[in-house]
Design a protein around this motif. Structure first.
Motif, PDB file in Angstrom:
ATOM      1  N   VAL A 101      50.925  41.739  41.045  1.00 49.01           N
ATOM      2  CA  VAL A 101      50.255  43.001  41.382  1.00 49.01           C
ATOM      3  C   VAL A 101      48.761  42.903  41.080  1.00 49.01           C
ATOM      4  CG1 VAL A 101      50.064  45.448  40.752  1.00 49.01           C
ATOM      5  CG2 VAL A 101      52.314  44.436  41.165  1.00 49.01           C
ATOM      6  N   ALA A 102      48.425  42.371  39.899  1.00 47.57           N
ATOM      7  CA  ALA A 102      47.011  42.232  39.522  1.00 47.57           C
ATOM      8  C   ALA A 102      46.265  41.313  40.483  1.00 47.57           C
ATOM      9  CB  ALA A 102      46.896  41.704  38.089  1.00 47.57           C
ATOM     10  N   GLU A 103      46.895  40.207  40.861  1.00 41.43           N
ATOM     11  CA  GLU A 103      46.271  39.261  41.800  1.00 41.43           C
ATOM     12  C   GLU A 103      46.070  39.899  43.173  1.00 41.43           C
ATOM     13  OE1 GLU A 103      48.532  35.574  39.587  1.00 41.43           O
ATOM     14  OE2 GLU A 103      49.302  36.325  41.509  1.00 41.43           O
ATOM     15  N   GLY A 104      47.084  40.603  43.644  1.00 35.06           N
ATOM     16  CA  GLY A 104      46.979  41.238  44.950  1.00 35.06           C
ATOM     17  C   GLY A 104      45.892  42.296  44.992  1.00 35.06           C
ATOM     18  N   ILE A 105      45.856  43.151  43.969  1.00 32.47           N
ATOM     19  CA  ILE A 105      44.835  44.200  43.919  1.00 32.47           C
ATOM     20  C   ILE A 105      43.447  43.589  43.774  1.00 32.47           C
ATOM     21  CG2 ILE A 105      43.947  46.111  42.520  1.00 32.47           C
ATOM     22  CD1 ILE A 105      46.897  46.879  41.991  1.00 32.47           C
ATOM     23  N   ALA A 106      43.315  42.611  42.867  1.00 32.55           N
ATOM     24  CA  ALA A 106      42.009  41.962  42.669  1.00 32.55           C
ATOM     25  C   ALA A 106      41.545  41.280  43.958  1.00 32.55           C
ATOM     26  CB  ALA A 106      42.084  40.939  41.538  1.00 32.55           C
ATOM     27  N   GLY A 107      42.464  40.662  44.674  1.00 29.51           N
ATOM     28  CA  GLY A 107      42.106  39.989  45.920  1.00 29.51           C
ATOM     29  C   GLY A 107      41.612  40.958  46.982  1.00 29.51           C
ATOM     30  N   VAL A 108      42.320  42.059  47.140  1.00 29.25           N
ATOM     31  CA  VAL A 108      41.918  43.060  48.134  1.00 29.25           C
ATOM     32  C   VAL A 108      40.582  43.693  47.744  1.00 29.25           C
ATOM     33  CG1 VAL A 108      42.514  45.316  49.119  1.00 29.25           C
ATOM     34  CG2 VAL A 108      44.257  43.521  48.952  1.00 29.25           C
TER      35      VAL A 108
ATOM     36  N   ALA B  19      38.283  42.370  45.920  1.00 27.09           N
ATOM     37  CA  ALA B  19      37.234  41.359  46.072  1.00 27.09           C
ATOM     38  C   ALA B  19      36.779  41.263  47.525  1.00 27.09           C
ATOM     39  CB  ALA B  19      37.718  40.002  45.569  1.00 27.09           C
ATOM     40  N   ILE B  20      37.702  41.394  48.452  1.00 27.77           N
ATOM     41  CA  ILE B  20      37.332  41.388  49.872  1.00 27.77           C
ATOM     42  C   ILE B  20      36.462  42.614  50.185  1.00 27.77           C
ATOM     43  CG2 ILE B  20      38.226  41.626  52.232  1.00 27.77           C
ATOM     44  CD1 ILE B  20      40.636  39.900  51.291  1.00 27.77           C
ATOM     45  N   VAL B  21      36.852  43.765  49.658  1.00 28.49           N
ATOM     46  CA  VAL B  21      36.044  44.980  49.841  1.00 28.49           C
ATOM     47  C   VAL B  21      34.648  44.763  49.253  1.00 28.49           C
ATOM     48  CG1 VAL B  21      35.807  47.414  49.184  1.00 28.49           C
ATOM     49  CG2 VAL B  21      38.026  46.534  49.920  1.00 28.49           C
ATOM     50  N   GLY B  22      34.601  44.212  48.041  1.00 23.07           N
ATOM     51  CA  GLY B  22      33.321  43.932  47.396  1.00 23.07           C
ATOM     52  C   GLY B  22      32.462  42.979  48.193  1.00 23.07           C
ATOM     53  N   PHE B  23      33.103  41.978  48.783  1.00 26.01           N
ATOM     54  CA  PHE B  23      32.367  41.016  49.609  1.00 26.01           C
ATOM     55  C   PHE B  23      31.655  41.722  50.762  1.00 26.01           C
ATOM     56  CE2 PHE B  23      32.131  38.321  53.362  1.00 26.01           C
ATOM     57  CZ  PHE B  23      31.393  37.248  52.885  1.00 26.01           C
TER      58      PHE B  23
ATOM     59  N   VAL C 109      40.463  32.931  44.480  1.00 28.20           N
ATOM     60  CA  VAL C 109      41.271  32.668  43.283  1.00 28.20           C
ATOM     61  C   VAL C 109      42.451  33.643  43.208  1.00 28.20           C
ATOM     62  CG1 VAL C 109      41.262  32.739  40.752  1.00 28.20           C
ATOM     63  CG2 VAL C 109      39.416  31.588  41.973  1.00 28.20           C
ATOM     64  N   ALA C 110      42.192  34.923  43.382  1.00 28.68           N
ATOM     65  CA  ALA C 110      43.250  35.931  43.252  1.00 28.68           C
ATOM     66  C   ALA C 110      44.298  35.806  44.352  1.00 28.68           C
ATOM     67  CB  ALA C 110      42.640  37.331  43.263  1.00 28.68           C
ATOM     68  N   LEU C 111      43.845  35.666  45.591  1.00 31.81           N
ATOM     69  CA  LEU C 111      44.808  35.624  46.700  1.00 31.81           C
ATOM     70  C   LEU C 111      45.566  34.307  46.773  1.00 31.81           C
ATOM     71  CD1 LEU C 111      42.810  37.594  49.409  1.00 31.81           C
ATOM     72  CD2 LEU C 111      44.706  38.399  47.966  1.00 31.81           C
ATOM     73  N   SER C 112      44.964  33.210  46.314  1.00 31.03           N
ATOM     74  CA  SER C 112      45.708  31.945  46.274  1.00 31.03           C
ATOM     75  C   SER C 112      46.815  32.017  45.225  1.00 31.03           C
ATOM     76  CB  SER C 112      44.773  30.762  46.008  1.00 31.03           C
ATOM     77  OG  SER C 112      44.213  30.835  44.708  1.00 31.03           O
ATOM     78  N   ALA C 113      46.538  32.657  44.088  1.00 33.01           N
ATOM     79  CA  ALA C 113      47.565  32.835  43.060  1.00 33.01           C
ATOM     80  C   ALA C 113      48.660  33.782  43.563  1.00 33.01           C
ATOM     81  CB  ALA C 113      46.944  33.371  41.782  1.00 33.01           C
ATOM     82  N   PHE C 114      48.254  34.844  44.240  1.00 31.57           N
ATOM     83  CA  PHE C 114      49.226  35.786  44.803  1.00 31.57           C
ATOM     84  C   PHE C 114      50.130  35.085  45.818  1.00 31.57           C
ATOM     85  CE2 PHE C 114      50.401  38.912  48.084  1.00 31.57           C
ATOM     86  CZ  PHE C 114      51.096  39.827  47.305  1.00 31.57           C
ATOM     87  N   ALA C 115      49.517  34.308  46.707  1.00 27.38           N
ATOM     88  CA  ALA C 115      50.307  33.582  47.713  1.00 27.38           C
ATOM     89  C   ALA C 115      51.264  32.597  47.047  1.00 27.38           C
ATOM     90  CB  ALA C 115      49.381  32.850  48.680  1.00 27.38           C
ATOM     91  N   ALA C 116      50.795  31.904  46.013  1.00 27.94           N
ATOM     92  CA  ALA C 116      51.647  30.925  45.325  1.00 27.94           C
ATOM     93  C   ALA C 116      52.852  31.589  44.669  1.00 27.94           C
ATOM     94  CB  ALA C 116      50.824  30.161  44.288  1.00 27.94           C
ATOM     95  N   VAL C 117      52.638  32.722  44.005  1.00 24.35           N
ATOM     96  CA  VAL C 117      53.760  33.378  43.328  1.00 24.35           C
ATOM     97  C   VAL C 117      54.753  33.944  44.334  1.00 24.35           C
ATOM     98  CG1 VAL C 117      52.733  35.676  43.000  1.00 24.35           C
ATOM     99  CG2 VAL C 117      54.385  34.831  41.372  1.00 24.35           C
ATOM    100  N   VAL C 118      54.266  34.502  45.413  1.00 20.73           N
ATOM    101  CA  VAL C 118      55.179  35.058  46.416  1.00 20.73           C
ATOM    102  C   VAL C 118      55.936  33.933  47.132  1.00 20.73           C
ATOM    103  CG1 VAL C 118      55.304  36.340  48.592  1.00 20.73           C
ATOM    104  CG2 VAL C 118      53.887  37.200  46.717  1.00 20.73           C
TER     105      VAL C 118
ATOM    106  N   LEU D 214      36.906  46.159  38.179  1.00 19.94           N
ATOM    107  CA  LEU D 214      38.309  46.113  38.578  1.00 19.94           C
ATOM    108  C   LEU D 214      38.740  44.717  39.021  1.00 19.94           C
ATOM    109  CD1 LEU D 214      38.614  49.536  40.430  1.00 19.94           C
ATOM    110  CD2 LEU D 214      39.608  48.899  38.201  1.00 19.94           C
ATOM    111  N   VAL D 215      37.885  44.029  39.760  1.00 18.25           N
ATOM    112  CA  VAL D 215      38.203  42.659  40.177  1.00 18.25           C
ATOM    113  C   VAL D 215      38.305  41.756  38.944  1.00 18.25           C
ATOM    114  CG1 VAL D 215      37.331  40.624  41.398  1.00 18.25           C
ATOM    115  CG2 VAL D 215      37.278  42.862  42.509  1.00 18.25           C
ATOM    116  N   ALA D 216      37.342  41.884  38.041  1.00 19.12           N
ATOM    117  CA  ALA D 216      37.367  41.073  36.819  1.00 19.12           C
ATOM    118  C   ALA D 216      38.600  41.392  35.973  1.00 19.12           C
ATOM    119  CB  ALA D 216      36.091  41.292  36.017  1.00 19.12           C
TER     120      ALA D 216
END
Length: 150
Positions: free
Chosen positions: A126-133, A135-139, A87-96, A25-27
């Motif tokens: 949406v994809a960046e936000g979900i992937a970021g969250v 990824a944190i869970v996976g971490f 990577v995902a959350l930085s892109a999410f932050a940039a777009v928002v 899902l993250v990928a």
């Protein structure tokens, strides 16, 4: 008694069904992010040509997302999930941020401001936000390195 012990295969935390699902899902989220950034890059190069250019910035983001998506799929380690979250959350932050705030040019990074939401931008966010969250869970769920295996 040792002969009575039941032999159980060693399971690694990285290969449990939950961890495999998180990796996929993250990928997938990072792949969507990369695809949208690659597709939109030419238009953003013209719209934001200063510094390295908006299009080149999009291409860099897309390339990082592809590399990290592969890394998460192959390794599933704490480091891979941490990089995926970054990577995902930085892109999410940039777009928002670039939707609601007029971001100034910072060094070679061009000033960007686009106060509208359109389909590709929304899908990417949406994809960046979900992937970021995820990824944190996976971490937090990824096992620590087992020092005995060295």
């Amino acid at each position: 008694m040792a002969s009575e012990a039941v032999h159980r295969p060693m399971t690694h935390g990285r290969s449990t069904p939950l961890m495999v699902a998180l990796r996929i899902l993250v990928a997938l989220g990072l792949a969507v992010d990369a695809y949208v950034h690659f597709v939109l890059a030419p238009n953003y190069q013209f719209a934001y040509p200063d510094g390295i250019g908006g299009g080149n910035l999009f291409r860099i983001q897309a390339a990082l997302a592809v590399v990290v998506a592969i890394y998460v799929l192959v390794r599933g380690s704490k480091l891979s999930f941490a990089l995926a979250a970054l990577v995902a959350l930085s892109a999410f932050a940039a777009v928002v941020l670039s939707t609601f705030i007029q971001l100034p040019q910072v060094g070679p990074i061009p000033a960007m401001y686009e106060p509208i939401w359109f389909f590709e931008k929304s899908v990417s966010a949406v994809a960046e936000g979900i992937a970021g969250v995820l990824a944190i869970v996976g971490f937090f769920l990824a096992p620590r390195k087992d020092k005995r295996l060295r």
